[in-house]
Design a protein around this motif. Sequence first.
Motif, short mmCIF file in Angstrom:
data_model
loop_
_atom_site.label_atom_id
_atom_site.label_comp_id
_atom_site.label_asym_id
_atom_site.label_seq_id
_atom_site.Cartn_x
_atom_site.Cartn_y
_atom_site.Cartn_z
N LEU A 53 -20.72 4.46 1.85
CA LEU A 53 -21.01 4.82 0.45
C LEU A 53 -19.72 4.89 -0.37
O LEU A 53 -19.70 4.49 -1.54
CB LEU A 53 -21.76 6.15 0.38
CG LEU A 53 -23.22 6.11 0.79
CD1 LEU A 53 -23.79 7.52 0.90
CD2 LEU A 53 -24.02 5.28 -0.21
N GLN A 54 -18.66 5.40 0.22
CA GLN A 54 -17.37 5.40 -0.49
C GLN A 54 -16.95 3.97 -0.79
O GLN A 54 -16.46 3.68 -1.88
CB GLN A 54 -16.28 6.08 0.35
CG GLN A 54 -16.39 7.58 0.38
CD GLN A 54 -15.23 8.20 1.15
OE1 GLN A 54 -14.79 7.69 2.17
NE2 GLN A 54 -14.75 9.32 0.65
N TYR A 55 -17.14 3.09 0.15
CA TYR A 55 -16.79 1.68 -0.03
C TYR A 55 -17.62 1.04 -1.14
O TYR A 55 -17.07 0.43 -2.05
CB TYR A 55 -17.00 0.93 1.29
CG TYR A 55 -16.85 -0.57 1.18
CD1 TYR A 55 -15.60 -1.16 1.19
CD2 TYR A 55 -17.97 -1.39 1.06
CE1 TYR A 55 -15.45 -2.53 1.09
CE2 TYR A 55 -17.84 -2.76 0.96
CZ TYR A 55 -16.59 -3.33 0.97
OH TYR A 55 -16.45 -4.69 0.86
N PHE A 56 -18.94 1.19 -1.07
CA PHE A 56 -19.82 0.53 -2.03
C PHE A 56 -19.72 1.11 -3.43
O PHE A 56 -19.88 0.39 -4.42
CB PHE A 56 -21.27 0.53 -1.54
CG PHE A 56 -21.50 -0.40 -0.39
CD1 PHE A 56 -21.30 -1.76 -0.53
CD2 PHE A 56 -21.90 0.08 0.84
CE1 PHE A 56 -21.49 -2.64 0.53
CE2 PHE A 56 -22.10 -0.78 1.91
CZ PHE A 56 -21.89 -2.15 1.76
N THR A 57 -19.46 2.41 -3.54
CA THR A 57 -19.30 3.02 -4.87
C THR A 57 -17.86 2.89 -5.38
O THR A 57 -17.60 3.20 -6.53
CB THR A 57 -19.67 4.52 -4.84
OG1 THR A 57 -18.77 5.21 -3.96
CG2 THR A 57 -21.11 4.73 -4.43
N ARG A 58 -16.97 2.46 -4.50
CA ARG A 58 -15.53 2.34 -4.78
C ARG A 58 -14.91 3.69 -5.13
O ARG A 58 -13.90 3.77 -5.81
CB ARG A 58 -15.27 1.30 -5.88
CG ARG A 58 -15.72 -0.09 -5.49
CD ARG A 58 -15.28 -1.17 -6.46
NE ARG A 58 -15.23 -0.80 -7.84
CZ ARG A 58 -16.16 -1.09 -8.75
NH1 ARG A 58 -17.21 -1.78 -8.41
NH2 ARG A 58 -16.02 -0.71 -9.99
N MET A 59 -15.54 4.78 -4.66
CA MET A 59 -15.00 6.13 -4.87
C MET A 59 -14.18 6.59 -3.67
O MET A 59 -13.94 7.77 -3.49
CB MET A 59 -16.14 7.12 -5.15
CG MET A 59 -16.83 6.89 -6.47
SD MET A 59 -15.73 6.86 -7.90
CE MET A 59 -15.19 8.56 -7.97
N GLY A 60 -13.77 5.64 -2.89
CA GLY A 60 -12.96 5.91 -1.72
C GLY A 60 -12.78 4.62 -0.96
O GLY A 60 -13.20 3.55 -1.40
N ILE A 61 -12.16 4.74 0.18
CA ILE A 61 -11.88 3.59 1.02
C ILE A 61 -12.60 3.81 2.35
O ILE A 61 -12.54 4.90 2.91
CB ILE A 61 -10.36 3.46 1.27
CG1 ILE A 61 -9.62 3.29 -0.06
CG2 ILE A 61 -10.05 2.31 2.22
CD1 ILE A 61 -8.11 3.42 0.07
N PHE A 62 -13.27 2.78 2.84
CA PHE A 62 -13.85 2.87 4.17
C PHE A 62 -12.70 2.77 5.16
O PHE A 62 -12.08 1.73 5.31
CB PHE A 62 -14.86 1.74 4.42
CG PHE A 62 -15.57 1.87 5.74
CD1 PHE A 62 -14.91 1.62 6.93
CD2 PHE A 62 -16.89 2.26 5.80
CE1 PHE A 62 -15.55 1.74 8.15
CE2 PHE A 62 -17.55 2.38 7.02
CZ PHE A 62 -16.87 2.13 8.19
N GLU A 63 -12.40 3.88 5.82
CA GLU A 63 -11.28 3.90 6.77
C GLU A 63 -11.77 4.34 8.14
O GLU A 63 -12.32 5.43 8.29
CB GLU A 63 -10.20 4.87 6.31
CG GLU A 63 -9.47 4.40 5.07
CD GLU A 63 -8.24 5.23 4.79
OE1 GLU A 63 -7.26 5.09 5.53
OE2 GLU A 63 -8.28 6.00 3.82
N VAL A 64 -11.54 3.49 9.12
CA VAL A 64 -11.93 3.83 10.49
C VAL A 64 -11.14 5.05 10.97
O VAL A 64 -11.64 5.84 11.76
CB VAL A 64 -11.77 2.61 11.44
CG1 VAL A 64 -10.33 2.33 11.75
CG2 VAL A 64 -12.58 2.82 12.71
#
Length: 140
Positions: free
Chosen positions: A100-111
């Motif tokens: 959700l952070q990735y798709f909303t660009r309100m964060g970074i998808f980080e493993v």
Amino acid sequence: MLKKSYKIIIVPYTLFLLYLMFLGMGRFQYEDNLIRIEPFLSTVQFIRNTIGWKDIVIIVLGNIIMFIPFGFLGWIFPRLKDLQVLLYTFISSIVVIEALQYFTRMGIFEVDDVILNTFGVYLGWVLCRLIEKRFSRLIL
């Protein structure tokens, strides 16, 4: 007593954590969708590029410590007392949140976040087991 308090506190705590993950701590919407999937790379780069130890402690240890309370979810959902079930459930949930952070660009998808957050849940689970063994009379 502890279990009752936990049941009351965990919902607002979860909402607060979600706020931090999407809106808090100076968050802004990125222009691009960003993803970092190489384990530990972004954390090592962050540590190398950060001048202050305070920032390192807040971000790296924060990603662990803030998730310790979720190791106690077995107090509410008995199936989550089993470590394997807890970790499967948590990893599934945190991956959805990172997506959700990735798709909303309100964060970074980080493993790295998934790894550090999961380690926090594991520490919470261990702490929960220790508390249950040592203070069994007080937690009811």
